[in-house]
Motif scaffolding. Sequence first.
Motif, PDB file in Angstrom:
ATOM      1  N   LEU A 112       0.983  -1.292   0.009  1.00 41.34           N
ATOM      2  CA  LEU A 112      -0.108   0.023   0.097  1.00 41.34           C
ATOM      3  C   LEU A 112       0.980   1.235   0.037  1.00 41.34           C
ATOM      4  CD1 LEU A 112      -3.069   0.987   0.297  1.00 41.34           C
ATOM      5  CD2 LEU A 112      -2.545   1.274   2.619  1.00 41.34           C
ATOM      6  N   LEU A 113       2.004   1.238   0.813  1.00 42.27           N
ATOM      7  CA  LEU A 113       2.803   2.348   0.653  1.00 42.27           C
ATOM      8  C   LEU A 113       3.531   2.608  -0.601  1.00 42.27           C
ATOM      9  CD1 LEU A 113       4.563   4.628   2.583  1.00 42.27           C
ATOM     10  CD2 LEU A 113       6.312   2.638   2.780  1.00 42.27           C
ATOM     11  N   MET A 114       3.814   1.674  -1.224  1.00 39.03           N
ATOM     12  CA  MET A 114       4.581   1.755  -2.465  1.00 39.03           C
ATOM     13  C   MET A 114       3.631   2.133  -3.524  1.00 39.03           C
ATOM     14  SD  MET A 114       6.792  -1.196  -4.476  1.00 39.03           S
ATOM     15  CE  MET A 114       7.560  -1.683  -2.712  1.00 39.03           C
ATOM     16  N   ARG A 115       2.379   1.576  -3.691  1.00 40.93           N
ATOM     17  CA  ARG A 115       1.813   1.773  -4.854  1.00 40.93           C
ATOM     18  C   ARG A 115       0.323   2.750  -4.832  1.00 40.93           C
ATOM     19  NH1 ARG A 115       2.511  -2.711  -8.513  1.00 40.93           N
ATOM     20  NH2 ARG A 115       0.757  -2.086  -9.474  1.00 40.93           N
ATOM     21  N   TRP A 116       0.277   3.243  -3.470  1.00 40.95           N
ATOM     22  CA  TRP A 116      -0.906   4.121  -3.256  1.00 40.95           C
ATOM     23  C   TRP A 116      -0.150   5.294  -2.352  1.00 40.95           C
ATOM     24  CZ3 TRP A 116      -3.368   5.766   1.397  1.00 40.95           C
ATOM     25  CH2 TRP A 116      -4.434   6.171   1.280  1.00 40.95           C
ATOM     26  N   TYR A 235       3.399  -7.396  -3.777  1.00 42.88           N
ATOM     27  CA  TYR A 235       3.879  -6.607  -4.842  1.00 42.88           C
ATOM     28  C   TYR A 235       4.349  -7.344  -6.085  1.00 42.88           C
ATOM     29  CZ  TYR A 235       6.915  -3.383  -7.335  1.00 42.88           C
ATOM     30  OH  TYR A 235       7.546  -2.864  -8.441  1.00 42.88           O
ATOM     31  N   PHE A 236       5.083  -8.461  -5.792  1.00 41.95           N
ATOM     32  CA  PHE A 236       5.661  -9.329  -6.847  1.00 41.95           C
ATOM     33  C   PHE A 236       4.255 -10.022  -7.587  1.00 41.95           C
ATOM     34  CE2 PHE A 236       9.161 -10.334  -3.756  1.00 41.95           C
ATOM     35  CZ  PHE A 236       9.882  -9.035  -4.152  1.00 41.95           C
ATOM     36  N   SER A 237       3.146 -10.118  -7.099  1.00 40.22           N
ATOM     37  CA  SER A 237       2.278 -10.957  -7.760  1.00 40.22           C
ATOM     38  C   SER A 237       1.527 -10.195  -8.597  1.00 40.22           C
ATOM     39  CB  SER A 237       1.061 -11.596  -6.719  1.00 40.22           C
ATOM     40  OG  SER A 237       0.634 -10.548  -6.041  1.00 40.22           O
ATOM     41  N   LEU A 238       1.509  -8.685  -8.201  1.00 39.90           N
ATOM     42  CA  LEU A 238       0.878  -7.498  -9.063  1.00 39.90           C
ATOM     43  C   LEU A 238       1.796  -7.144 -10.410  1.00 39.90           C
ATOM     44  CD1 LEU A 238      -0.543  -5.279  -6.382  1.00 39.90           C
ATOM     45  CD2 LEU A 238      -1.736  -6.973  -7.674  1.00 39.90           C
ATOM     46  N   ARG A 253      -6.798   0.164  -4.437  1.00 45.05           N
ATOM     47  CA  ARG A 253      -5.851   1.319  -4.336  1.00 45.05           C
ATOM     48  C   ARG A 253      -4.674   0.931  -4.659  1.00 45.05           C
ATOM     49  NH1 ARG A 253     -10.383   0.963  -1.353  1.00 45.05           N
ATOM     50  NH2 ARG A 253     -11.517   2.943  -1.006  1.00 45.05           N
ATOM     51  N   GLN A 254      -4.288  -0.539  -4.820  1.00 47.79           N
ATOM     52  CA  GLN A 254      -2.986  -0.791  -5.098  1.00 47.79           C
ATOM     53  C   GLN A 254      -2.642  -0.940  -6.475  1.00 47.79           C
ATOM     54  OE1 GLN A 254      -1.504  -3.896  -2.251  1.00 47.79           O
ATOM     55  NE2 GLN A 254      -2.730  -2.823  -0.608  1.00 47.79           N
ATOM     56  N   VAL A 255      -3.767  -0.933  -7.291  1.00 46.14           N
ATOM     57  CA  VAL A 255      -3.827  -1.340  -8.883  1.00 46.14           C
ATOM     58  C   VAL A 255      -4.384   0.012  -9.311  1.00 46.14           C
ATOM     59  CG1 VAL A 255      -3.625  -3.868  -8.452  1.00 46.14           C
ATOM     60  CG2 VAL A 255      -5.945  -2.589  -8.882  1.00 46.14           C
ATOM     61  N   SER A 256      -5.065   0.834  -8.975  1.00 45.70           N
ATOM     62  CA  SER A 256      -5.829   2.091  -9.702  1.00 45.70           C
ATOM     63  C   SER A 256      -4.866   2.923 -10.601  1.00 45.70           C
ATOM     64  CB  SER A 256      -6.628   2.846  -8.583  1.00 45.70           C
ATOM     65  OG  SER A 256      -5.679   3.405  -7.871  1.00 45.70           O
ATOM     66  N   ASP A 257      -3.630   3.176 -10.091  1.00 44.19           N
ATOM     67  CA  ASP A 257      -2.694   3.915 -10.848  1.00 44.19           C
ATOM     68  C   ASP A 257      -2.219   3.174 -11.964  1.00 44.19           C
ATOM     69  OD1 ASP A 257      -2.911   5.896  -9.010  1.00 44.19           O
ATOM     70  OD2 ASP A 257      -0.973   5.422  -7.944  1.00 44.19           O
ATOM     71  N   ASP A 258      -1.788   1.815 -11.701  1.00 42.15           N
ATOM     72  CA  ASP A 258      -1.570   1.234 -13.086  1.00 42.15           C
ATOM     73  C   ASP A 258      -2.899   0.946 -14.011  1.00 42.15           C
ATOM     74  OD1 ASP A 258       0.867   0.587 -12.265  1.00 42.15           O
ATOM     75  OD2 ASP A 258       0.747  -1.436 -11.377  1.00 42.15           O
ATOM     76  N   ILE A 259      -4.121   0.631 -13.669  1.00 39.04           N
ATOM     77  CA  ILE A 259      -5.075   0.623 -14.459  1.00 39.04           C
ATOM     78  C   ILE A 259      -5.250   1.969 -15.199  1.00 39.04           C
ATOM     79  CG2 ILE A 259      -7.886   0.319 -14.546  1.00 39.04           C
ATOM     80  CD1 ILE A 259      -7.595  -1.389 -12.132  1.00 39.04           C
ATOM     81  N   ALA A 260      -4.982   3.139 -14.647  1.00 35.08           N
ATOM     82  CA  ALA A 260      -5.085   4.553 -15.279  1.00 35.08           C
ATOM     83  C   ALA A 260      -4.107   4.609 -16.362  1.00 35.08           C
ATOM     84  CB  ALA A 260      -5.179   5.716 -14.069  1.00 35.08           C
ATOM     85  N   ALA A 261      -3.102   3.966 -15.993  1.00 35.00           N
ATOM     86  CA  ALA A 261      -1.588   4.086 -16.895  1.00 35.00           C
ATOM     87  C   ALA A 261      -1.804   3.106 -17.843  1.00 35.00           C
ATOM     88  CB  ALA A 261      -0.480   4.200 -16.325  1.00 35.00           C
ATOM     89  N   GLY A 262      -2.972   2.157 -18.094  1.00 38.72           N
ATOM     90  CA  GLY A 262      -2.798   1.108 -19.048  1.00 38.72           C
ATOM     91  C   GLY A 262      -1.991  -0.139 -18.935  1.00 38.72           C
ATOM     92  N   LEU A 263      -1.478  -0.128 -17.407  1.00 36.52           N
ATOM     93  CA  LEU A 263      -0.582  -1.331 -17.507  1.00 36.52           C
ATOM     94  C   LEU A 263      -1.384  -2.625 -16.950  1.00 36.52           C
ATOM     95  CD1 LEU A 263       2.197   0.494 -15.464  1.00 36.52           C
ATOM     96  CD2 LEU A 263       2.233  -0.246 -17.855  1.00 36.52           C
TER      97      LEU A 263
END
Length: 303
Positions: A112-116, A235-238, A253-263
């Motif tokens: 959560l710290l790293m990705r949000w 984090y590794f599984s994501l 919340r840990q994947v929303s930025d990657d979804i917005a970025a198309g990853l």
Amino acid sequence: MNGENNSHKSLSLPSLTALRCFEVAARTENFSRAADELHLTHGAISRAVRLLEEDLGIPLFERRQRRVFLTRAGQRLYRSVKEGLGGIRQTAQALRQSARPQSLVISCEPTLLMRWLIPRWPAFQVLHPELDVHLMAEGGPLSFDSGIDLAIRRNDFQWPEDLHSQPLFEELTGPVCQPGKVEHFFEPGTDGLRLRSLTPRLHTRTRPHAWQEWLAKAGQAWDEEAPGQSFDHFYFSLQAAVAGLGVAIGPYRQVSDDIAAGLLAAPLGFCRDGSHYHLLAPQKPEPGSPHEILANWLTSLES
């Protein structure tokens, strides 16, 4: 001479280390949980309690199989130790804050710290350049005696009842994968897309039941034949999902930025898993304090 020694011993305090171990063991009624909270071994907790019982000359716990229960004497000592340590903790916290009134150490679960939190942290620094906040990656049981002021935790374990707990947001989870792999991993069903039977499931040892819990919430059956791969950390599984190795269960919340970025893509959306994240502290924040400022900012992210 022996009488004088015995008198001196009767007036002396028991070992403060033993009392601290006893307080946590009494609160949790579990030596293993106490060991985890204090970052000690089960044997160290057991020895500390035994030495305390020998010093006082009376059993403090009744041991039954793998559980322990306070005796009447243990309950009496626990009330006294809890009150004493609580007063010391509050005074120490006040002294720390007076020594560095604009400084905070906040502990947050690593993924959560790293990705949000970190991606949003520059916005907080712009709003409050006067605050010196240190971010620490740490999860699970915690102790505010270790130098942290606040902690963000998911309520998937029992924390002490006397902590101040402020809900931040509920956990939402769903399957995520590389966008280019959606058609490969999912197929049309009667109610929309569904997982193909041979889609690789990506697991993590830190949340070993994530797939079963999501399937139960989503009303889908567990496929025993589905291939899978397990990773040490969430984090590794994501990251494996980003790389196209399979489908992972991703907290929103840990994947929303990657979804917005198309990853990443979340073809089936997200559903509530029943847990929540909380901001934990030794006591309620004072009006205008760095604690209150940070708490207000964190809750504003969800508004």
